[in-house]
Motif scaffolding. Structure first.
Motif, PDB file in Angstrom:
ATOM      1  N   ARG A 108     -16.002 -70.903 -33.425  1.00 57.90           N
ATOM      2  CA  ARG A 108     -14.718 -71.200 -33.882  1.00 57.90           C
ATOM      3  C   ARG A 108     -13.840 -70.179 -34.053  1.00 57.90           C
ATOM      4  NH1 ARG A 108     -15.858 -71.657 -39.306  1.00 57.90           N
ATOM      5  NH2 ARG A 108     -18.098 -72.322 -39.477  1.00 57.90           N
ATOM      6  N   ASP A 115     -11.892 -64.860 -32.883  1.00 57.39           N
ATOM      7  CA  ASP A 115     -10.305 -64.783 -32.084  1.00 57.39           C
ATOM      8  C   ASP A 115     -10.574 -63.142 -31.902  1.00 57.39           C
ATOM      9  OD1 ASP A 115      -7.693 -64.996 -31.858  1.00 57.39           O
ATOM     10  OD2 ASP A 115      -7.457 -66.195 -33.943  1.00 57.39           O
ATOM     11  N   SER A 150      -7.109 -63.009 -29.717  1.00 50.73           N
ATOM     12  CA  SER A 150      -6.384 -63.762 -28.646  1.00 50.73           C
ATOM     13  C   SER A 150      -4.896 -62.951 -28.889  1.00 50.73           C
ATOM     14  CB  SER A 150      -5.531 -64.976 -29.356  1.00 50.73           C
ATOM     15  OG  SER A 150      -5.453 -64.678 -30.634  1.00 50.73           O
ATOM     16  N   PHE A 166      -7.079 -63.252 -24.935  1.00 50.95           N
ATOM     17  CA  PHE A 166      -8.259 -63.631 -25.300  1.00 50.95           C
ATOM     18  C   PHE A 166      -8.232 -65.022 -25.070  1.00 50.95           C
ATOM     19  CE2 PHE A 166     -10.010 -59.576 -24.569  1.00 50.95           C
ATOM     20  CZ  PHE A 166     -10.141 -59.625 -23.080  1.00 50.95           C
ATOM     21  N   LYS A 167      -9.306 -66.268 -24.927  1.00 56.47           N
ATOM     22  CA  LYS A 167      -8.681 -67.461 -25.503  1.00 56.47           C
ATOM     23  C   LYS A 167      -9.516 -67.488 -26.599  1.00 56.47           C
ATOM     24  CE  LYS A 167      -8.914 -69.889 -20.921  1.00 56.47           C
ATOM     25  NZ  LYS A 167      -9.874 -70.793 -20.637  1.00 56.47           N
ATOM     26  N   VAL A 168      -9.302 -67.966 -28.332  1.00 55.27           N
ATOM     27  CA  VAL A 168      -9.987 -68.453 -29.501  1.00 55.27           C
ATOM     28  C   VAL A 168     -11.068 -68.420 -28.439  1.00 55.27           C
ATOM     29  CG1 VAL A 168      -9.922 -68.959 -31.037  1.00 55.27           C
ATOM     30  CG2 VAL A 168      -7.427 -68.385 -30.484  1.00 55.27           C
ATOM     31  N   GLU A 185     -13.538 -66.630 -27.198  1.00 63.31           N
ATOM     32  CA  GLU A 185     -14.207 -66.356 -25.440  1.00 63.31           C
ATOM     33  C   GLU A 185     -14.181 -64.892 -26.522  1.00 63.31           C
ATOM     34  OE1 GLU A 185     -11.751 -64.393 -22.339  1.00 63.31           O
ATOM     35  OE2 GLU A 185     -12.220 -66.501 -21.990  1.00 63.31           O
ATOM     36  N   GLY A 221     -17.780 -68.750 -23.619  1.00 64.12           N
ATOM     37  CA  GLY A 221     -17.645 -69.165 -24.713  1.00 64.12           C
ATOM     38  C   GLY A 221     -18.058 -70.770 -25.594  1.00 64.12           C
ATOM     39  N   LYS A 250      -9.716 -73.260 -34.941  1.00 64.24           N
ATOM     40  CA  LYS A 250      -9.027 -73.044 -33.441  1.00 64.24           C
ATOM     41  C   LYS A 250      -9.609 -73.306 -32.719  1.00 64.24           C
ATOM     42  CE  LYS A 250      -7.791 -68.806 -36.751  1.00 64.24           C
ATOM     43  NZ  LYS A 250      -7.563 -66.418 -36.755  1.00 64.24           N
ATOM     44  N   VAL A 251     -10.924 -73.662 -33.006  1.00 62.51           N
ATOM     45  CA  VAL A 251     -11.407 -74.091 -31.021  1.00 62.51           C
ATOM     46  C   VAL A 251     -11.694 -75.668 -31.607  1.00 62.51           C
ATOM     47  CG1 VAL A 251     -13.184 -73.900 -30.077  1.00 62.51           C
ATOM     48  CG2 VAL A 251     -12.136 -71.945 -31.374  1.00 62.51           C
TER      49      VAL A 251
END
Length: 181
Positions: free
Chosen positions: A69, A72, A74, A78-80, A82, A90, A118-119
């Motif tokens: 979580r 980040d 991003s 990149f995806k939060v 990952e 992830g 955030k995830v």
């Protein structure tokens, strides 16, 4: 487990060896790697506490998936959650062990979560994803049970402390079920 407070002496009183990771992903990863190398185990059992705004306090949840979580990157696309350029996903899925327990996605981060992560996740902890990643890399199965001590909100720190004894009793009960299966 992360801390002796999560055991409340129940496991030690029954001569069950417990490995404490300490708090956070770095400590958990180091201790997990050390334990796997030392014991050559094929299965790691992670018992601990977690906060959740989805599950009720005092509920026992089996983790079906661990996510990060607090990863980040991003701003770089990149995806939060990952880790860039990492072959381990992830989201690390676990093999279910207790069909009767509710399943949840656990978001791990190096912060005591008191808001909305955030995830997307159902519960939060501070060590699980690191354990899952080390186990995945080392070919070790991970089974993770989390006792919900708090609502991952502004009062989480107080609720966590007050509910440790209840959590240790429930975790000890399910540990007994694991070793007799």
């Amino acid at each position: 487990m992360a801390l002796p407070g999560e055991s409340q002496g129940l496991f030690e009183g029954a001569n069950v060896p417990v490995i404490y990771t300490g708090i956070g992903k770095v400590n958990a990863a180091f201790v997990a790697m050390e334990a796997i190398q030392k014991t050559q185990c094929k299965v790691m059992i992670n018992l601990g506490t977690a906060g959740s705004s989805k599950f009720k306090t005092h509920e026992l949840v089996e983790v079906s998936t661990f996510v990060q979580r607090d990863m980040d990157i991003s701003p770089l696309g990149f995806k939060v959650g990952e880790t860039p350029f990492d072959p381990i996903p992830g989201a690390i899925e676990l093999i279910p062990y207790f069909p009767e327990l509710p399943k949840g996605i656990c978001g791990t981060g190096d912060s005591f979560e008191t808001g909305v992560p955030k995830v997307a996740c159902d519960l939060v902890d501070m060590e699980g994803y690191a354990l899952a990643k080390v186990c995945r890399k080392m070919g070790v199965q991970l089974i993770s049970l989390k006792y919900i001590t708090d609502g991952a909100d502004h009062n989480a720190h107080n609720d966590w402390q007050e509910n440790l004894i209840y959590g240790s009793k429930k975790l000890f009960e399910y540990y007994g079920r694991m070793i007799t299966k």
